[in-house]
Design a protein around this motif. Structure first.
Motif, PDB file in Angstrom:
ATOM      1  N   THR A  72      40.927  30.418  38.337  1.00  0.00           N
ATOM      2  CA  THR A  72      40.347  31.342  39.306  1.00  0.00           C
ATOM      3  C   THR A  72      40.587  32.767  38.843  1.00  0.00           C
ATOM      4  O   THR A  72      41.535  33.058  38.106  1.00  0.00           O
ATOM      5  N   GLU A  73      39.720  33.618  39.299  1.00  0.00           N
ATOM      6  CA  GLU A  73      39.826  35.034  38.964  1.00  0.00           C
ATOM      7  C   GLU A  73      41.199  35.574  39.363  1.00  0.00           C
ATOM      8  O   GLU A  73      41.850  36.268  38.584  1.00  0.00           O
ATOM      9  N   ILE A 100      35.961  31.226  34.342  1.00  0.00           N
ATOM     10  CA  ILE A 100      36.512  31.910  35.506  1.00  0.00           C
ATOM     11  C   ILE A 100      35.837  31.292  36.717  1.00  0.00           C
ATOM     12  O   ILE A 100      34.620  31.390  36.879  1.00  0.00           O
ATOM     13  N   PHE A 103      34.445  33.377  40.743  1.00  0.00           N
ATOM     14  CA  PHE A 103      34.321  34.774  40.326  1.00  0.00           C
ATOM     15  C   PHE A 103      33.722  35.616  41.451  1.00  0.00           C
ATOM     16  O   PHE A 103      32.771  35.226  42.102  1.00  0.00           O
ATOM     17  N   SER A 108      38.189  41.898  41.069  1.00  0.00           N
ATOM     18  CA  SER A 108      37.674  41.784  39.705  1.00  0.00           C
ATOM     19  C   SER A 108      38.100  42.969  38.855  1.00  0.00           C
ATOM     20  O   SER A 108      37.962  44.114  39.266  1.00  0.00           O
ATOM     21  N   LEU A 113      37.151  41.088  31.328  1.00  0.00           N
ATOM     22  CA  LEU A 113      36.101  40.185  30.858  1.00  0.00           C
ATOM     23  C   LEU A 113      35.737  40.476  29.410  1.00  0.00           C
ATOM     24  O   LEU A 113      35.355  39.581  28.666  1.00  0.00           O
ATOM     25  N   ILE A 121      31.329  31.826  33.486  1.00  0.00           N
ATOM     26  CA  ILE A 121      31.710  32.420  34.769  1.00  0.00           C
ATOM     27  C   ILE A 121      31.027  31.602  35.862  1.00  0.00           C
ATOM     28  O   ILE A 121      29.823  31.353  35.791  1.00  0.00           O
TER      29      ILE A 121
END
Length: 174
Positions: A72-73, A100, A103, A108, A113, A121
């Motif tokens: 997970t992000e 990810i 997202f 974020s 990235l 993603i």
């Protein structure tokens, strides 16, 4: 609860083992499938996680390219950059696909990235559910474009309607 008590480490190991055992069975039946496994924050911080994955892959004779690791992000960005970089670089050097997951639901850090070797993603289902609203569609389209420009495949999670599927197909999310 498993995450909080630390039991996620042995539980995650059993889940990984069972998932790869089943993948082997499916492959023996002629199905050439890729398997996606979610890793928790505690698993990511376990210095032996990559060796554990290597061992289980070897046990079942499954190539690393057949494994997709979903993070997970918030998990990726929660830990210090050295720990995250160690894991991500180790996973990438083994040819695991890194995704990810969820997202857009955390805070974020788009600059990450660019530096992390992420292959895919997965947009959170909350974005997909809002398709039909022009503002949300603009946001989803922009996220898909950003992902593509960074060399990532982009997919939507929780597609439930033909309208959502058509929109995601139109903007290039798979």
């Amino acid at each position: 609860m498993a995450e909080e008590t630390g039991q996620i480490i042995p539980l995650g190991g059993r889940i990984l083992e069972e998932a790869l055992r089943q993948t082997r069975a499916w492959r023996d039946e002629g199905l050439d499938l890729k398997i996606a496994i979610n890793l928790s924050a505690k698993e990511l911080s376990n210095p032996r996680i990559l060796e554990r994955i290597d061992r289980i892959l070897k046990t079942y004779g499954i190539a690393a390219e057949a494994l997709e690791l979903e993070l997970t992000e918030s998990t990726l960005f929660r830990y210090d950059s050295q720990e995250t970089a160690r894991f991500v670089e180790g996973a990438k050097s083994r040819n695991f696909t890194l995704t990810i997951d969820d997202f857009g639901t955390g805070f974020s850090a788009f600059s990450y990235l660019h530096y992390l070797p992420i292959s895919k993603i997965k947009l959170d289902r909350s974005f997909i559910a809002a398709i039909g609203d022009a503002d949300h569609e603009a946001l989803v389209g922009g996220l898909v474009d950003l992902g593509h420009r960074l060399g990532c495949r982009v997919t939507g999670e929780g597609v439930e309607t033909v309208e959502q599927l058509r929109f995601l197909t139109r903007v290039g999310a798979v």
